[in-house]
Design a protein around this motif. Structure first.
Motif, PDB file in Angstrom:
ATOM      1  N   UNK A  55     -18.808  24.437-117.226  1.00  0.00           N
ATOM      2  CA  UNK A  55     -17.735  24.712-116.986  1.00  0.00           C
ATOM      3  C   UNK A  55     -18.359  25.688-115.366  1.00  0.00           C
ATOM      4  N   UNK A  56     -19.486  26.516-116.295  1.00  0.00           N
ATOM      5  CA  UNK A  56     -19.485  27.320-114.620  1.00  0.00           C
ATOM      6  C   UNK A  56     -20.698  26.780-114.178  1.00  0.00           C
ATOM      7  N   UNK A  57     -21.558  25.762-114.944  1.00  0.00           N
ATOM      8  CA  UNK A  57     -22.607  24.867-114.193  1.00  0.00           C
ATOM      9  C   UNK A  57     -22.057  24.346-112.808  1.00  0.00           C
ATOM     10  N   UNK A  58     -21.344  23.541-113.583  1.00  0.00           N
ATOM     11  CA  UNK A  58     -19.881  22.632-112.076  1.00  0.00           C
ATOM     12  C   UNK A  58     -19.498  23.614-111.199  1.00  0.00           C
ATOM     13  N   UNK A  59     -19.106  25.285-111.434  1.00  0.00           N
ATOM     14  CA  UNK A  59     -17.917  25.970-110.371  1.00  0.00           C
ATOM     15  C   UNK A  59     -18.781  26.307-109.534  1.00  0.00           C
ATOM     16  N   UNK A  60     -20.349  26.353-109.582  1.00  0.00           N
ATOM     17  CA  UNK A  60     -21.652  26.884-109.251  1.00  0.00           C
ATOM     18  C   UNK A  60     -21.546  25.972-108.402  1.00  0.00           C
ATOM     19  N   UNK A  61     -21.160  24.339-108.308  1.00  0.00           N
ATOM     20  CA  UNK A  61     -20.973  23.862-107.102  1.00  0.00           C
ATOM     21  C   UNK A  61     -20.106  23.845-106.046  1.00  0.00           C
ATOM     22  N   UNK A  62     -18.664  24.153-106.597  1.00  0.00           N
ATOM     23  CA  UNK A  62     -17.974  24.614-106.217  1.00  0.00           C
ATOM     24  C   UNK A  62     -18.003  25.725-105.387  1.00  0.00           C
ATOM     25  N   UNK A  63     -18.733  26.328-105.532  1.00  0.00           N
ATOM     26  CA  UNK A  63     -19.397  28.086-104.854  1.00  0.00           C
ATOM     27  C   UNK A  63     -17.811  28.637-105.673  1.00  0.00           C
ATOM     28  N   UNK A  64     -17.052  28.869-106.751  1.00  0.00           N
ATOM     29  CA  UNK A  64     -16.357  28.721-107.480  1.00  0.00           C
ATOM     30  C   UNK A  64     -16.796  29.907-109.196  1.00  0.00           C
ATOM     31  N   UNK A  65     -17.373  30.497-108.866  1.00  0.00           N
ATOM     32  CA  UNK A  65     -18.003  30.291-110.303  1.00  0.00           C
ATOM     33  C   UNK A  65     -17.675  31.999-110.387  1.00  0.00           C
ATOM     34  N   UNK A  66     -16.634  32.672-109.593  1.00  0.00           N
ATOM     35  CA  UNK A  66     -16.457  34.056-109.550  1.00  0.00           C
ATOM     36  C   UNK A  66     -15.437  33.957-110.318  1.00  0.00           C
ATOM     37  N   UNK A  67     -14.864  32.578-110.075  1.00  0.00           N
ATOM     38  CA  UNK A  67     -13.517  32.846-111.503  1.00  0.00           C
ATOM     39  C   UNK A  67     -13.904  32.460-112.953  1.00  0.00           C
ATOM     40  N   UNK A  68     -14.905  32.083-113.545  1.00  0.00           N
ATOM     41  CA  UNK A  68     -15.192  31.945-114.404  1.00  0.00           C
ATOM     42  C   UNK A  68     -16.118  33.506-114.988  1.00  0.00           C
ATOM     43  N   UNK A  69     -16.746  33.893-114.540  1.00  0.00           N
ATOM     44  CA  UNK A  69     -17.497  35.146-114.829  1.00  0.00           C
ATOM     45  C   UNK A  69     -16.231  36.309-114.860  1.00  0.00           C
ATOM     46  N   UNK A 132      -6.332  38.313-114.643  1.00  0.00           N
ATOM     47  CA  UNK A 132      -7.159  37.018-115.551  1.00  0.00           C
ATOM     48  C   UNK A 132      -5.789  35.833-115.618  1.00  0.00           C
ATOM     49  N   UNK A 133      -4.889  36.589-115.524  1.00  0.00           N
ATOM     50  CA  UNK A 133      -3.884  34.979-115.778  1.00  0.00           C
ATOM     51  C   UNK A 133      -4.007  34.004-114.598  1.00  0.00           C
ATOM     52  N   UNK A 134      -4.222  35.420-112.941  1.00  0.00           N
ATOM     53  CA  UNK A 134      -3.805  34.774-112.316  1.00  0.00           C
ATOM     54  C   UNK A 134      -5.269  33.530-112.146  1.00  0.00           C
ATOM     55  N   UNK A 135      -6.855  33.732-112.502  1.00  0.00           N
ATOM     56  CA  UNK A 135      -7.375  33.464-112.027  1.00  0.00           C
ATOM     57  C   UNK A 135      -7.700  31.973-113.329  1.00  0.00           C
ATOM     58  N   UNK A 136      -6.848  31.938-113.929  1.00  0.00           N
ATOM     59  CA  UNK A 136      -7.157  31.435-115.310  1.00  0.00           C
ATOM     60  C   UNK A 136      -6.390  29.867-115.224  1.00  0.00           C
ATOM     61  N   UNK A 137      -4.934  30.161-114.249  1.00  0.00           N
ATOM     62  CA  UNK A 137      -4.331  29.589-113.775  1.00  0.00           C
ATOM     63  C   UNK A 137      -4.998  28.482-112.575  1.00  0.00           C
ATOM     64  N   UNK A 138      -5.748  29.216-111.571  1.00  0.00           N
ATOM     65  CA  UNK A 138      -6.515  28.366-110.729  1.00  0.00           C
ATOM     66  C   UNK A 138      -7.243  27.469-111.431  1.00  0.00           C
ATOM     67  N   UNK A 139      -7.980  28.376-112.138  1.00  0.00           N
ATOM     68  CA  UNK A 139      -8.846  27.426-112.060  1.00  0.00           C
ATOM     69  C   UNK A 139      -8.657  25.758-113.199  1.00  0.00           C
ATOM     70  N   UNK A 140      -7.717  26.023-113.993  1.00  0.00           N
ATOM     71  CA  UNK A 140      -7.240  24.883-114.875  1.00  0.00           C
ATOM     72  C   UNK A 140      -6.150  24.069-114.086  1.00  0.00           C
ATOM     73  N   UNK A 141      -5.489  24.644-112.988  1.00  0.00           N
ATOM     74  CA  UNK A 141      -4.894  23.414-111.377  1.00  0.00           C
ATOM     75  C   UNK A 141      -5.499  22.847-110.691  1.00  0.00           C
ATOM     76  N   UNK A 142      -6.518  24.248-110.203  1.00  0.00           N
ATOM     77  CA  UNK A 142      -8.023  23.536-109.657  1.00  0.00           C
ATOM     78  C   UNK A 142      -8.890  22.641-109.316  1.00  0.00           C
ATOM     79  N   UNK A 143      -9.755  23.579-110.239  1.00  0.00           N
ATOM     80  CA  UNK A 143     -11.310  23.379-110.961  1.00  0.00           C
ATOM     81  C   UNK A 143     -11.360  21.890-111.669  1.00  0.00           C
ATOM     82  N   UNK A 144     -10.889  22.031-112.989  1.00  0.00           N
ATOM     83  CA  UNK A 144     -10.269  21.768-114.329  1.00  0.00           C
ATOM     84  C   UNK A 144     -10.188  20.082-114.216  1.00  0.00           C
TER      85      UNK A 144
END
Length: 162
Positions: A55-69, A132-144
């Motif tokens: 998932x982190x590898x994928x987020x790098x392609x979206x330029x949003x890997x800071x979220x999972x980091x 962390x909850x906010x970032x998790x929610x962003x990843x779950x709703x948007x990137x996932x």
């Protein structure tokens, strides 16, 4: 196998690397069973052995890997027992992800950011929980959902069995 990635832009080279190193890399280690589990829920993806890495590898392609980091840094932070180490790591997390204009600034609301700023001098194990909850929610709703439709996930899901 690699022709798909040759047509992609250079900014997706992390996907090329992932599949190029297949023999010794992660794609040879992750089971089809685990890959299929990832589509059950975001929580399942995040709690499997290789899910967060892919998932982190994928987020790098979206330029949003800071979220999972950030999320992973918080998971590690919560396990710190030493007060001295907790203060040091909390300041590093703050500097890298929370403070305005941070190198990997995450998208959180002002109240969450201000609460962290107020508490950073004496950080508790839960001081990043709301962010962390906010970032998790962003990843779950948007990137996932995009991850599940991505070429990287589809490639893993439909790869030939050994």
């Amino acid at each position: 196998m690699f022709s798909l990635f040759r047509r992609m832009s250079p900014n997706i080279c992390c996907l090329c690397k992932l599949f190029r190193e297949d023999e010794n890399g992660i794609t040879s280690k992750v089971s089809l069973e685990e890959v299929l589990q990832w589509s059950q829920s975001f929580e399942t993806l995040m709690t499997t052995k290789y899910g967060p890495i892919i998932y982190k590898t994928y987020l790098k392609t979206e330029y949003s890997d800071e979220n999972i980091e950030f999320w992973l840094a918080c998971e590690t932070y919560k396990k710190i027992e030493s007060r001295r180490k907790r203060i040091s790591v909390a300041r590093r997390i703050f500097k890298n992800y929370i403070q305005p204009q941070a190198p990997k600034e995450i998208n959180i609301d002002s109240p969450a950011r201000e609460a962290i700023i107020r508490n950073i001098q004496e950080p508790t194990q839960s001081c990043f929980d709301e962010a962390q909850r906010i970032v998790y929610m962003h990843m779950e709703r948007d990137s996932y959902p995009r991850f599940l439709g991505s070429e990287i996930y589809q490639k893993l899901k439909h790869r030939p069995s050994d």
